[in-house]
Design a protein around this motif. Structure first.
Motif, PDB file in Angstrom:
ATOM      1  N   HIS A 112      31.634  44.991  56.461  1.00  0.00           N
ATOM      2  CA  HIS A 112      32.437  46.202  56.272  1.00  0.00           C
ATOM      3  C   HIS A 112      33.468  46.049  55.170  1.00  0.00           C
ATOM      4  O   HIS A 112      34.248  46.948  54.920  1.00  0.00           O
ATOM      5  N   MET A 113      33.452  44.893  54.532  1.00  0.00           N
ATOM      6  CA  MET A 113      34.424  44.656  53.473  1.00  0.00           C
ATOM      7  C   MET A 113      33.706  44.677  52.124  1.00  0.00           C
ATOM      8  O   MET A 113      32.508  44.425  52.047  1.00  0.00           O
ATOM      9  N   SER A 114      34.465  44.974  51.078  1.00  0.00           N
ATOM     10  CA  SER A 114      33.851  45.033  49.757  1.00  0.00           C
ATOM     11  C   SER A 114      33.529  43.618  49.265  1.00  0.00           C
ATOM     12  O   SER A 114      33.961  42.630  49.851  1.00  0.00           O
ATOM     13  N   VAL A 115      32.750  43.566  48.189  1.00  0.00           N
ATOM     14  CA  VAL A 115      32.392  42.279  47.592  1.00  0.00           C
ATOM     15  C   VAL A 115      33.653  41.492  47.258  1.00  0.00           C
ATOM     16  O   VAL A 115      33.800  40.319  47.623  1.00  0.00           O
ATOM     17  N   GLU A 116      34.595  42.167  46.606  1.00  0.00           N
ATOM     18  CA  GLU A 116      35.803  41.458  46.188  1.00  0.00           C
ATOM     19  C   GLU A 116      36.647  41.027  47.392  1.00  0.00           C
ATOM     20  O   GLU A 116      37.220  39.942  47.391  1.00  0.00           O
ATOM     21  N   ALA A 136      39.775  32.363  39.903  1.00  0.00           N
ATOM     22  CA  ALA A 136      38.687  31.983  40.807  1.00  0.00           C
ATOM     23  C   ALA A 136      37.657  33.108  40.910  1.00  0.00           C
ATOM     24  O   ALA A 136      36.447  32.867  40.908  1.00  0.00           O
ATOM     25  N   LEU A 137      38.147  34.356  40.978  1.00  0.00           N
ATOM     26  CA  LEU A 137      37.234  35.503  41.039  1.00  0.00           C
ATOM     27  C   LEU A 137      36.369  35.559  39.775  1.00  0.00           C
ATOM     28  O   LEU A 137      35.154  35.731  39.852  1.00  0.00           O
ATOM     29  N   GLU A 138      37.026  35.379  38.630  1.00  0.00           N
ATOM     30  CA  GLU A 138      36.277  35.455  37.369  1.00  0.00           C
ATOM     31  C   GLU A 138      35.235  34.345  37.282  1.00  0.00           C
ATOM     32  O   GLU A 138      34.146  34.538  36.738  1.00  0.00           O
ATOM     33  N   GLU A 139      35.573  33.166  37.828  1.00  0.00           N
ATOM     34  CA  GLU A 139      34.609  32.068  37.813  1.00  0.00           C
ATOM     35  C   GLU A 139      33.349  32.436  38.602  1.00  0.00           C
ATOM     36  O   GLU A 139      32.225  32.219  38.143  1.00  0.00           O
ATOM     37  N   VAL A 140      33.562  33.045  39.792  1.00  0.00           N
ATOM     38  CA  VAL A 140      32.420  33.453  40.610  1.00  0.00           C
ATOM     39  C   VAL A 140      31.631  34.566  39.904  1.00  0.00           C
ATOM     40  O   VAL A 140      30.393  34.526  39.846  1.00  0.00           O
ATOM     41  N   TYR A 141      32.344  35.523  39.318  1.00  0.00           N
ATOM     42  CA  TYR A 141      31.659  36.612  38.615  1.00  0.00           C
ATOM     43  C   TYR A 141      30.910  36.074  37.401  1.00  0.00           C
ATOM     44  O   TYR A 141      29.900  36.645  36.979  1.00  0.00           O
ATOM     45  N   GLY A 142      31.414  34.966  36.827  1.00  0.00           N
ATOM     46  CA  GLY A 142      30.719  34.367  35.693  1.00  0.00           C
ATOM     47  C   GLY A 142      29.373  33.784  36.109  1.00  0.00           C
ATOM     48  O   GLY A 142      28.397  33.846  35.355  1.00  0.00           O
ATOM     49  N   ILE A 143      29.324  33.238  37.325  1.00  0.00           N
ATOM     50  CA  ILE A 143      28.074  32.641  37.792  1.00  0.00           C
ATOM     51  C   ILE A 143      27.119  33.716  38.317  1.00  0.00           C
ATOM     52  O   ILE A 143      25.917  33.651  38.109  1.00  0.00           O
ATOM     53  N   PHE A 144      27.683  34.715  38.986  1.00  0.00           N
ATOM     54  CA  PHE A 144      26.860  35.817  39.507  1.00  0.00           C
ATOM     55  C   PHE A 144      27.364  37.149  38.935  1.00  0.00           C
ATOM     56  O   PHE A 144      28.089  37.890  39.617  1.00  0.00           O
ATOM     57  N   PRO A 145      26.974  37.477  37.701  1.00  0.00           N
ATOM     58  CA  PRO A 145      27.521  38.684  37.060  1.00  0.00           C
ATOM     59  C   PRO A 145      27.251  39.966  37.848  1.00  0.00           C
ATOM     60  O   PRO A 145      28.041  40.908  37.790  1.00  0.00           O
ATOM     61  N   ILE A 146      26.157  39.974  38.615  1.00  0.00           N
ATOM     62  CA  ILE A 146      25.828  41.195  39.362  1.00  0.00           C
ATOM     63  C   ILE A 146      26.940  41.530  40.360  1.00  0.00           C
ATOM     64  O   ILE A 146      27.213  42.696  40.631  1.00  0.00           O
ATOM     65  N   SER A 149      29.707  43.732  38.872  1.00  0.00           N
ATOM     66  CA  SER A 149      29.481  45.180  38.745  1.00  0.00           C
ATOM     67  C   SER A 149      29.512  45.879  40.094  1.00  0.00           C
ATOM     68  O   SER A 149      29.687  47.096  40.158  1.00  0.00           O
ATOM     69  N   PHE A 150      29.340  45.116  41.184  1.00  0.00           N
ATOM     70  CA  PHE A 150      29.376  45.732  42.517  1.00  0.00           C
ATOM     71  C   PHE A 150      30.653  45.374  43.269  1.00  0.00           C
ATOM     72  O   PHE A 150      30.704  45.440  44.479  1.00  0.00           O
ATOM     73  N   ARG A 151      31.692  44.949  42.546  1.00  0.00           N
ATOM     74  CA  ARG A 151      32.826  44.334  43.235  1.00  0.00           C
ATOM     75  C   ARG A 151      33.500  45.237  44.262  1.00  0.00           C
ATOM     76  O   ARG A 151      34.063  44.744  45.226  1.00  0.00           O
ATOM     77  N   HIS A 152      33.423  46.553  44.083  1.00  0.00           N
ATOM     78  CA  HIS A 152      34.068  47.443  45.062  1.00  0.00           C
ATOM     79  C   HIS A 152      33.080  48.036  46.057  1.00  0.00           C
ATOM     80  O   HIS A 152      33.434  48.901  46.845  1.00  0.00           O
ATOM     81  N   ARG A 153      31.835  47.587  46.015  1.00  0.00           N
ATOM     82  CA  ARG A 153      30.835  48.112  46.947  1.00  0.00           C
ATOM     83  C   ARG A 153      30.930  47.389  48.285  1.00  0.00           C
ATOM     84  O   ARG A 153      31.229  46.197  48.345  1.00  0.00           O
TER      85      ARG A 153
END
Lengths: 281, 295
Positions: A112-116, A136-146, A149-153
Motif C-alpha cells: 500500500h506504499m509507493s515505490v519511494e 541512497a535513493l539515487e543509487e538504487v534508481y541508478g541500478i534499477f532505472p524503472i 519512473s514509477f517512484r510515486h506508484r
C-alpha cells in the motif's frame, strides 16, 4: 574443494565475512530442519546455495538473518559469525543494523506504499541525513532505472519483475555488506530473470556487496556466482567453485538438466541418483 | 425556515462527528501498528478528561494542565503496551482483543472508584462565546474543538505518510515480518502508537468536553466511534474525518426528523445500521486497505 581455492592465497586467508559452522536448526524445539550445515561467504563474493523444494535453503537464510524467530525457529547447535561477531538467535533488527539484509522470497513489497516510500522505510537502520537519503535513493534508481519512473506508484500494482527489482533495491538502502537473496527468479519470465541477475552481478561488482544467493534455478545462479553449495534434506551435499560445480556430472544431470550422454534421461539414471542421494543425505 | 433547521442539524452533526473522528483515530493508530482492536479507547478518553479536571482543580494554568495530561496519557499508553500487550506478542488477535476488553473493565472500574459517578462540570477552556451564522448561534467551543480535531487528524495523516518515523509505523502496519526484515523495530512502533493514542485521547477530551458536564460513563462514546472507524477503514488515518462527518451528520439528521416518530431510537440505531450496511458492501471500509492480489 573449497580449501583448494583458498590455499591459492600465499598469506593466511582473511576470515570470511560470513561463516556458518555446524548449524542445526529446529522449529518449535523439535522439528529438525538443518543438520550440521557449514558454509562461508567471503568479502566481495557471490555464493550460490542450490537445492530443490524443501531442502532447507530458505531456513538457512532465515537462520542467518534471525528471521526464523518469528516462525518459532531457532539455531540449536553451531554458530553463525558475521564480520567476527556471533549473530545467531539475535534480534533480526540488530542483524540488519550490522549490515546483513535478507530479501525474502516472493517479492514482499509494502503493497500500500509507493515505490519511494518502500525505499525510505528501508533506510531505517542507517541514521541518514536528508542528503544521504537522497543519495541512497539515487543509487538504487541508478541500478534499477524503472523504479525511478514509477517512484510515486503504489508498489502493489507493479509487475512481478518490477516488484523483484524494488525489493532488491530496497535492501540496498540499508547499505548492506552482505545481501541474502531468496529465489529472485521465482515466477518471473526468462528475460526478466536475466535482467535481474545482471543487476545482482552489477551490485556485487560496483557496490562491492557480498551476496548469498538461494536458487532453484541453478543455471542462472551459477552464471554469476563465484562459488556454490548444494543443499539436500537439510545437509550440504556438495560444494565448490563455479567451474567445479558446472563440471560436476550429478549437478549437470539433476540441477542443470544435461545428461552425461547428452541424450534423454532414462529412469535408470534417476534410480541411481536416488540411491546416491540416500547415501549423501 | 427549513434552511435554518438544516444548518442547525448540520452544525450539530459536524461537532459530534469531530469527537467520533477523534476517538476513531485513536483506534486506527493502535490497530495499524499491532492489529490490536483497542476497545478501551473510550476509557482513555475518560481518564484524560478527569485527569485534566483534577489538574485544573489545583489552580494551575489550564494549558499547562492540558500539556501535563497529554504527557501523562502518553506515558499511560506506553505503560499499557509494555505491561499488557508486549507479553502477548504472537498471540491471536482475539487474545489481544480480549486483553483490551479486560483493560476496559479495569479502567472503567478504577474511573468510578477514583472519580465517582457524580457528573461534574468541565471548565470552558475553549471559550464561551456564541457566534451567529445565518441566524443561528454557534458555540465558540464547538468550532474550536472541531478545528482542533481536524488539525490533529490532518497532522497525524501527514506524519504517517511523510515523516520517516511515520513511514516506519506504516510499514509495521503493512507487515511485521517485512518491517523487521528491513530493520524497523516493531515493538518500538507499537509502543509509540499507544503513546500517540494516549495523547490523542487528551486532545479529544479538550475538544469535546469543554463546558460540558462529565461523568465516567462518557467512555461509552467510543461505541459510536466504532462504526466510524469501520466506515472509514481500519488502516486509514485521515479517512476518519469523512467517516466522522457521515456518522455525525447522519445521526443528527436522524435525531431531528426520525426520532419524533421512533421515540428517540433512530439516532441511536443509525450509526450501527450504517456500519452493517458498510460491512456488507465494502468490508474494508471507504479508505481501508484492500489486499492487492496479483498473479
Amino acid at each position: 574443494m573449497q580449501q583448494a581455492s583458498q590455499n591459492t592465497n600465499p598469506s593466511a586467508p582473511p576470515p570470511p565475512l560470513l561463516s556458518v559452522t555446524n548449524v542445526e536448526v529446529r522449529y518449535q524445539g523439535s522439528i529438525l530442519v538443518l543438520k550440521n550445515v557449514s558454509l562461508t561467504v567471503g568479502e566481495g563474493e557471490i555464493v550460490a546455495l542450490l537445492g530443490s523444494n524443501g531442502a532447507g535453503k530458505t531456513t538457512t537464510l532465515k537462520s542467518i538473518s534471525s528471521l526464523i524467530q518469528s516462525e518459532e525457529g531457532e539455531v540449536t547447535e553451531g554458530q553463525i559469525f558475521f564480520s567476527d561477531a556471533p549473530i545467531h538467535n539475535q534480534d533480526p533488527v540488530v542483524t540488519v543494523r550490522r549490515g546483513l539484509v535478507q530479501v525474502m522470497e516472493g517479492r514482499r513489497v509494502l503493497e500500500h506504499m509507493s515505490v519511494e516510500q518502500n525505499l525510505i522505510v528501508a533506510s531505517a537502520p542507517i541514521k541518514a541525513s536528508r542528503q544521504q537519503l537522497n543519495a541512497a535513493l539515487e543509487e538504487v534508481y541508478g541500478i534499477f532505472p524503472i523504479l525511478s519512473s514509477f517512484r510515486h506508484r503504489q508498489s502493489g500494482y507493479l509487475s512481478g519483475g518490477q516488484q523483484q527489482m524494488l525489493v532488491i533495491g530496497r535492501a540496498l538502502m540499508a547499505k548492506p555488506r552482505l545481501l541474502l537473496l531468496d529465489e529472485p527468479s521465482l515466477g518471473l519470465s526468462p528475460i526478466i530473470v536475466t535482467a535481474i541477475f545482471e543487476s545482482i552481478a552489477r551490485i556485487n561488482r560496483e557496490l562491492g556487496t557480498s551476496i548469498l544467493l538461494v536458487e532453484q534455478n541453478a543455471k542462472v545462479a551459477l552464471n554469476i556466482a563465484h562459488r556454490g553449495y548444494v543443499l539436500e534434506n537439510g545437509r550440504i551435499v556438495m560444494e565448490g567453485t563455479r567451474e567445479e560445480l558446472l563440471g560436476n556430472e550429478d549437478l549437470k544431470e539433476f540441477y542443470l538438466g544435461i545428461s552425461a550422454s547428452g541424450g534423454r534421461r532414462s529412469f535408470k539414471d534417476i534410480k541411481q541418483y536416488r540411491r546416491r542421494r540416500r547415501w549423501l543425505g | 425556515m427549513l434552511m435554518e433547521t438544516l444548518l442547525r442539524v448540520l452544525i450539530g452533526g459536524i461537532a459530534n462527528g469531530a469527537i467520533y473522528a477523534a476517538v476513531a483515530v485513536g483506534f486506527s493508530v493502535i490497530y495499524r501498528s499491532g492489529r490490536v482492536f483497542n476497545i478501551a479507547q473510550g476509557e482513555l478518553l475518560m481518564i484524560a478528561t478527569f485527569m485534566c479536571m483534577a489538574l485544573f482543580g489545583t489552580g494551575m494554568n489550564h494549558w499547562l494542565a492540558i500539556l501535563l495530561t497529554a504527557i501523562a496519557m502518553g506515558l499511560l499508553g506506553l505503560l499499557i503496551e509494555r505491561l499488557m500487550l508486549r507479553p502477548l506478542v504472537g498471540q491471536s488477535e482475539m487474545a489481544l482483543f480480549m486483553a483490551t476488553l479486560g483493560l476496559l473493565l479495569i479502567l472503567n472500574g478504577l474511573g468510578t472508584i477514583v472519580f465517582g459517578t457524580e457528573p461534574r462540570l468541565f471548565p470552558d477552556v475553549l471559550g464561551t462565546e456564541r457566534w451567529r451564522l445565518g441566524g443561528i448561534a454557534i458555540k465558540e467551543s464547538n468550532v474550536l474543538g472541531t478545528a482542533l480535531v481536524v488539525v490533529t487528524v490532518v497532522a497525524l495523516a501527514w506524519f504517517f505518510r511523510s515523516t520517516r518515523t511515520g513511514l516506519f509505523m506504516t510499514a509495521v502496519a503493512e507487515s511485521h515480518q517485512i518491517a523487521r526484515s528491513l530493520g524497523v523495530s516493531v515493538t518500538r512502533s507499537i509502543g509509540l502508537s499507544w503513546a500517540i493514542s494516549g495523547v490523542v485521547a487528551t486532545i479529544a477530551a479538550v475538544a469535546f468536553m469543554s463546558g460540558r458536564s462529565v461523568s465516567p460513563d462518557i467512555a461509552t462514546i467510543a461505541f459510536v466511534a466504532l462504526p466510524v472507524v469501520l466506515l472509514s477503514g481500519l488502516e486509514t488515518v485521515g479517512g476518519v474525518l469523512l467517516g466522522g462527518l457521515i456518522v455525525g451528520v447522519g445521526q443528527s439528521m436522524a435525531a431531528r426528523w426520525l426520532d419524533p416518530y421512533t421515540e428517540g431510537g433512530a439516532s441511536l440505531i443509525f450509526p450501527f445500521a450504517l456500519m452493517m450496511v458498510i460491512l456488507i458492501i465494502k468490508p474494508q471500509g471507504l479508505f481501508g486497505w484492500k489486499r492487492v492480489e496479483r498473479i
